[in-house]
Design a protein around this motif. Structure first.
Motif, PDB file in Angstrom:
ATOM      1  N   LYS A 119      30.289  71.531 -55.394  1.00  0.00           N
ATOM      2  CA  LYS A 119      29.981  72.491 -54.331  1.00  0.00           C
ATOM      3  C   LYS A 119      28.977  73.531 -54.797  1.00  0.00           C
ATOM      4  CE  LYS A 119      34.438  71.954 -52.009  1.00  0.00           C
ATOM      5  NZ  LYS A 119      35.709  72.620 -51.677  1.00  0.00           N
ATOM      6  N   ILE A 150      25.390  77.537 -46.771  1.00  0.00           N
ATOM      7  CA  ILE A 150      26.327  76.471 -46.411  1.00  0.00           C
ATOM      8  C   ILE A 150      27.496  77.137 -45.690  1.00  0.00           C
ATOM      9  CG2 ILE A 150      27.937  74.737 -47.309  1.00  0.00           C
ATOM     10  CD1 ILE A 150      25.087  73.917 -47.747  1.00  0.00           C
ATOM     11  N   TRP A 166      32.277  72.559 -46.107  1.00  0.00           N
ATOM     12  CA  TRP A 166      32.153  71.372 -46.954  1.00  0.00           C
ATOM     13  C   TRP A 166      32.812  70.177 -46.308  1.00  0.00           C
ATOM     14  CZ3 TRP A 166      28.871  72.328 -50.648  1.00  0.00           C
ATOM     15  CH2 TRP A 166      28.736  73.639 -51.086  1.00  0.00           C
ATOM     16  N   VAL A 204      34.380  66.695 -47.610  1.00  0.00           N
ATOM     17  CA  VAL A 204      34.802  66.002 -48.827  1.00  0.00           C
ATOM     18  C   VAL A 204      35.564  64.754 -48.415  1.00  0.00           C
ATOM     19  CG1 VAL A 204      36.126  66.154 -50.967  1.00  0.00           C
ATOM     20  CG2 VAL A 204      34.989  68.198 -50.063  1.00  0.00           C
ATOM     21  N   VAL A 235      30.961  64.694 -51.763  1.00  0.00           N
ATOM     22  CA  VAL A 235      30.927  66.084 -51.312  1.00  0.00           C
ATOM     23  C   VAL A 235      29.567  66.357 -50.692  1.00  0.00           C
ATOM     24  CG1 VAL A 235      31.166  68.494 -52.027  1.00  0.00           C
ATOM     25  CG2 VAL A 235      32.435  66.703 -53.247  1.00  0.00           C
ATOM     26  N   GLN A 236      29.589  66.953 -49.492  1.00  0.00           N
ATOM     27  CA  GLN A 236      28.336  67.294 -48.834  1.00  0.00           C
ATOM     28  C   GLN A 236      28.492  68.650 -48.160  1.00  0.00           C
ATOM     29  OE1 GLN A 236      26.943  64.286 -46.124  1.00  0.00           O
ATOM     30  NE2 GLN A 236      24.823  64.878 -46.452  1.00  0.00           N
ATOM     31  N   GLY A 237      27.419  69.441 -48.182  1.00  0.00           N
ATOM     32  CA  GLY A 237      27.422  70.726 -47.508  1.00  0.00           C
ATOM     33  C   GLY A 237      27.410  70.536 -46.005  1.00  0.00           C
TER      34      GLY A 237
END
Length: 140
Positions: free
Chosen positions: A25, A35, A38, A40, A51-53
């Motif tokens: 993160k 951001i 999240w 996940v 994991v992506q913003g």
């Protein structure tokens, strides 16, 4: 037991999952800036986390991959058939937002784009240091 964080060609090994997810993160936030939450996702077959913003309810930027210890089941012992819907294991997707409604909106946006999801088993709420986490348990 170690976890490897991979993001934008860089790798880092840490001792526990929480630290690995936090590092993923932080790397994403340092790269993208603002951001709001999240996304996940955990693939239990290979024991990796993605994991992506999230900004304004949409996933943005590159995905960080957290590789966990190898699954305990050998690859050649996985079932060769697709299990019936009732037998499928529940999967989990996590969304973090500043407010409960923001986290829920991220979850709703994500679900709307995935017609392959057959059932939502449960939605769990968990307060975090920076907001709220919504966990969606589903079957596809």
């Amino acid at each position: 037991m170690t976890y490897r964080v991979e993001y934008n060609g860089e790798e880092l090994e840490v001792e526990n999952l929480d630290s690995a997810l936090d590092n993923a993160k932080h790397a994403i936030a340092a790269d993208l800036g603002q951001i709001s939450g999240w996304a996940v996702e955990h693939d239990e077959t290979i024991n990796d986390w993605f994991v992506q913003g999230v900004l304004d309810g949409r996933a943005v930027g590159p995905t960080a991959v957290v590789t966990g210890p190898e699954p305990t089941m050998a690859a050649d012992t996985f079932p060769r058939h697709a299990p019936a819907a009732a037998e499928r294991e529940a999967l989990r997707m996590t969304f973090t937002g500043a407010t409960p409604s923001e986290a829920l909106q991220m979850a709703a946006t994500w679900l709307a784009g995935r017609p392959e999801i057959l059932d939502v088993d449960d939605v769990g709420w968990h307060p975090t240091r920076t907001g709220y986490e919504a966990r969606v348990y589903y079957r596809s």
